[in-house]
Design a protein around this motif. Structure first.
Motif, PDB file in Angstrom:
ATOM      1  N   GLY A   5      16.249   1.489  11.581  1.00  0.00           N
ATOM      2  CA  GLY A   5      15.289   2.558  11.336  1.00  0.00           C
ATOM      3  C   GLY A   5      15.406   3.118   9.930  1.00  0.00           C
ATOM      4  N   LEU A   6      15.614   2.236   8.945  1.00  0.00           N
ATOM      5  CA  LEU A   6      15.621   2.695   7.560  1.00  0.00           C
ATOM      6  C   LEU A   6      14.288   3.381   7.268  1.00  0.00           C
ATOM      7  N   PRO A   7      14.302   4.377   6.402  1.00  0.00           N
ATOM      8  CA  PRO A   7      13.025   5.023   6.072  1.00  0.00           C
ATOM      9  C   PRO A   7      12.109   4.043   5.344  1.00  0.00           C
ATOM     10  N   ASP A   8      10.815   4.211   5.519  1.00  0.00           N
ATOM     11  CA  ASP A   8       9.837   3.323   4.889  1.00  0.00           C
ATOM     12  C   ASP A   8      10.004   3.288   3.368  1.00  0.00           C
ATOM     13  N   GLU A   9      10.452   4.393   2.791  1.00  0.00           N
ATOM     14  CA  GLU A   9      10.614   4.480   1.342  1.00  0.00           C
ATOM     15  C   GLU A   9      11.730   3.564   0.825  1.00  0.00           C
ATOM     16  N   ALA A  10      12.563   3.042   1.707  1.00  0.00           N
ATOM     17  CA  ALA A  10      13.660   2.157   1.289  1.00  0.00           C
ATOM     18  C   ALA A  10      13.155   0.782   0.864  1.00  0.00           C
TER      19      ALA A  10
ATOM     20  N   MET B 288       3.465  -3.436   6.369  1.00  0.00           N
ATOM     21  CA  MET B 288       4.857  -3.146   6.696  1.00  0.00           C
ATOM     22  C   MET B 288       4.924  -2.478   8.062  1.00  0.00           C
ATOM     23  N   THR B 289       5.839  -2.957   8.895  1.00  0.00           N
ATOM     24  CA  THR B 289       6.077  -2.326  10.189  1.00  0.00           C
ATOM     25  C   THR B 289       6.751  -0.989   9.924  1.00  0.00           C
ATOM     26  N   LYS B 290       6.187   0.081  10.419  1.00  0.00           N
ATOM     27  CA  LYS B 290       6.703   1.424  10.162  1.00  0.00           C
ATOM     28  C   LYS B 290       8.071   1.630  10.821  1.00  0.00           C
ATOM     29  N   SER B 291       8.817   2.561  10.267  1.00  0.00           N
ATOM     30  CA  SER B 291      10.203   2.808  10.662  1.00  0.00           C
ATOM     31  C   SER B 291      10.378   2.983  12.169  1.00  0.00           C
ATOM     32  N   GLU B 292       9.540   3.793  12.773  1.00  0.00           N
ATOM     33  CA  GLU B 292       9.682   4.069  14.207  1.00  0.00           C
ATOM     34  C   GLU B 292       9.463   2.816  15.044  1.00  0.00           C
ATOM     35  N   VAL B 293       8.484   2.005  14.657  1.00  0.00           N
ATOM     36  CA  VAL B 293       8.177   0.777  15.387  1.00  0.00           C
ATOM     37  C   VAL B 293       9.292  -0.244  15.186  1.00  0.00           C
ATOM     38  N   ARG B 294       9.785  -0.376  13.944  1.00  0.00           N
ATOM     39  CA  ARG B 294      10.915  -1.284  13.670  1.00  0.00           C
ATOM     40  C   ARG B 294      12.109  -0.910  14.534  1.00  0.00           C
ATOM     41  N   SER B 295      12.395   0.370  14.587  1.00  0.00           N
ATOM     42  CA  SER B 295      13.558   0.852  15.321  1.00  0.00           C
ATOM     43  C   SER B 295      13.483   0.486  16.802  1.00  0.00           C
ATOM     44  N   VAL B 296      12.342   0.731  17.420  1.00  0.00           N
ATOM     45  CA  VAL B 296      12.172   0.418  18.846  1.00  0.00           C
ATOM     46  C   VAL B 296      12.209  -1.093  19.077  1.00  0.00           C
TER      47      VAL B 296
ATOM     48  N   ALA C 173       6.259 -12.049   7.939  1.00  0.00           N
ATOM     49  CA  ALA C 173       7.228 -11.049   7.494  1.00  0.00           C
ATOM     50  C   ALA C 173       6.638  -9.908   6.676  1.00  0.00           C
ATOM     51  N   GLY C 174       5.467 -10.109   6.076  1.00  0.00           N
ATOM     52  CA  GLY C 174       4.878  -9.019   5.285  1.00  0.00           C
ATOM     53  C   GLY C 174       5.842  -8.562   4.205  1.00  0.00           C
ATOM     54  N   SER C 175       6.219  -7.285   4.245  1.00  0.00           N
ATOM     55  CA  SER C 175       7.138  -6.726   3.245  1.00  0.00           C
ATOM     56  C   SER C 175       8.584  -7.162   3.473  1.00  0.00           C
ATOM     57  N   GLY C 176       8.864  -7.702   4.647  1.00  0.00           N
ATOM     58  CA  GLY C 176      10.235  -8.115   4.965  1.00  0.00           C
ATOM     59  C   GLY C 176      11.083  -7.019   5.560  1.00  0.00           C
ATOM     60  N   SER C 177      10.494  -5.885   5.889  1.00  0.00           N
ATOM     61  CA  SER C 177      11.274  -4.748   6.386  1.00  0.00           C
ATOM     62  C   SER C 177      12.003  -5.069   7.690  1.00  0.00           C
ATOM     63  N   VAL C 178      11.365  -5.801   8.593  1.00  0.00           N
ATOM     64  CA  VAL C 178      12.018  -6.160   9.860  1.00  0.00           C
ATOM     65  C   VAL C 178      13.153  -7.143   9.598  1.00  0.00           C
ATOM     66  N   ALA C 179      12.899  -8.142   8.761  1.00  0.00           N
ATOM     67  CA  ALA C 179      13.933  -9.131   8.441  1.00  0.00           C
ATOM     68  C   ALA C 179      15.139  -8.485   7.780  1.00  0.00           C
ATOM     69  N   ILE C 180      14.904  -7.544   6.888  1.00  0.00           N
ATOM     70  CA  ILE C 180      16.007  -6.862   6.208  1.00  0.00           C
ATOM     71  C   ILE C 180      16.839  -6.073   7.208  1.00  0.00           C
ATOM     72  N   GLU C 181      16.188  -5.357   8.098  1.00  0.00           N
ATOM     73  CA  GLU C 181      16.941  -4.588   9.087  1.00  0.00           C
ATOM     74  C   GLU C 181      17.685  -5.498  10.064  1.00  0.00           C
ATOM     75  N   MET C 182      17.098  -6.649  10.399  1.00  0.00           N
ATOM     76  CA  MET C 182      17.823  -7.609  11.249  1.00  0.00           C
ATOM     77  C   MET C 182      19.063  -8.108  10.516  1.00  0.00           C
ATOM     78  N   ALA C 183      18.920  -8.424   9.233  1.00  0.00           N
ATOM     79  CA  ALA C 183      20.042  -8.951   8.455  1.00  0.00           C
ATOM     80  C   ALA C 183      21.180  -7.937   8.357  1.00  0.00           C
ATOM     81  N   LEU C 184      20.858  -6.664   8.340  1.00  0.00           N
ATOM     82  CA  LEU C 184      21.900  -5.638   8.306  1.00  0.00           C
ATOM     83  C   LEU C 184      22.693  -5.595   9.612  1.00  0.00           C
TER      84      LEU C 184
END
Length: 183
Positions: free
Chosen positions: A117-122, A131-139, A157-168
């Motif tokens: 659930g990193l903030p979208d600004e990250a 980009m999948t928004k923070s709340e949706v990524r988190s759930v 992947a779009g912006s890659g926000s989901v992939a980045i959070e998975m990698a973390l």
């Protein structure tokens, strides 16, 4: 079977420190990106293999922005030519070490937080890139119940926000992101 002392226990004893909170990782004879471990855990013990594997490890950490982590490198532990060298990764990067080396790496700036659930600004992106928004990524990520060694695919992947959070989260696994649009 009469086991001897482990190199982890031996090095920690020589350093006068405990080993209960140390994350052990082996780089001996296998491929593994150690950088996520060093970023995540405050104390990591590493079995290093190969010709000057310790020097190469220090160079890798320095190139990854971790040149300031403290490394206690033990060579030929319990042998007459035993040597323990302490310094930062940057300081030790140009030194030569024996192939029988281990290290205790200490990173006081490690970030053990594994929640998503990193903030979208990250994330850097242009307005045209979805980009999948923070709340949706988190759930979504919580429903995946990822394990540390999972293999994940982010298709579209779009912006890659989901992939980045998975990698973390899957520091011992792999994440593949596929996007058909060149953005």
């Amino acid at each position: 079977v009469l086991p001897g002392l482990s190199s982890l226990v031996y090095l920690c004893a020589r350093l006068g420190t405990s080993y209960e909170d140390v994350r052990p990782v082996s780089l001996h004879g296998r491929e593994h990106d150690i950088v996520p471990d060093i970023k995540k855990y405050r104390r990591v013990f590493i079995l290093v293999g190969g010709e000057n594997g310790m020097g190469l490890l220090c160079k890798q950490l320095t190139q990854a922005g971790l040149g300031g982590v403290k490394i206690s490198a033990g060579e030929n532990l319990s042998y007459p030519q035993e040597r323990i060298t302490i310094g930062t990764a940057a300081e030790l990067a140009e030194k030569t070490f024996d192939s029988l080396s281990v290290a205790l790496i200490e990173n006081p700036d490690a970030d053990p937080v594994v929640t998503h659930g990193l903030p979208d600004e990250a994330f850097q992106r242009t307005e045209s890139v979805p980009m999948t928004k923070s709340e949706v990524r988190s759930v979504c990520l919580s429903k995946l119940a990822l394990t540390e060694h999972a293999i994940c695919w982010d298709v579209g992947a779009g912006s890659g926000s989901v992939a980045i959070e998975m990698a973390l989260q899957v520091t011992g696994g792999q994440v593949f992101a596929i996007e058909r649009k060149d953005t």
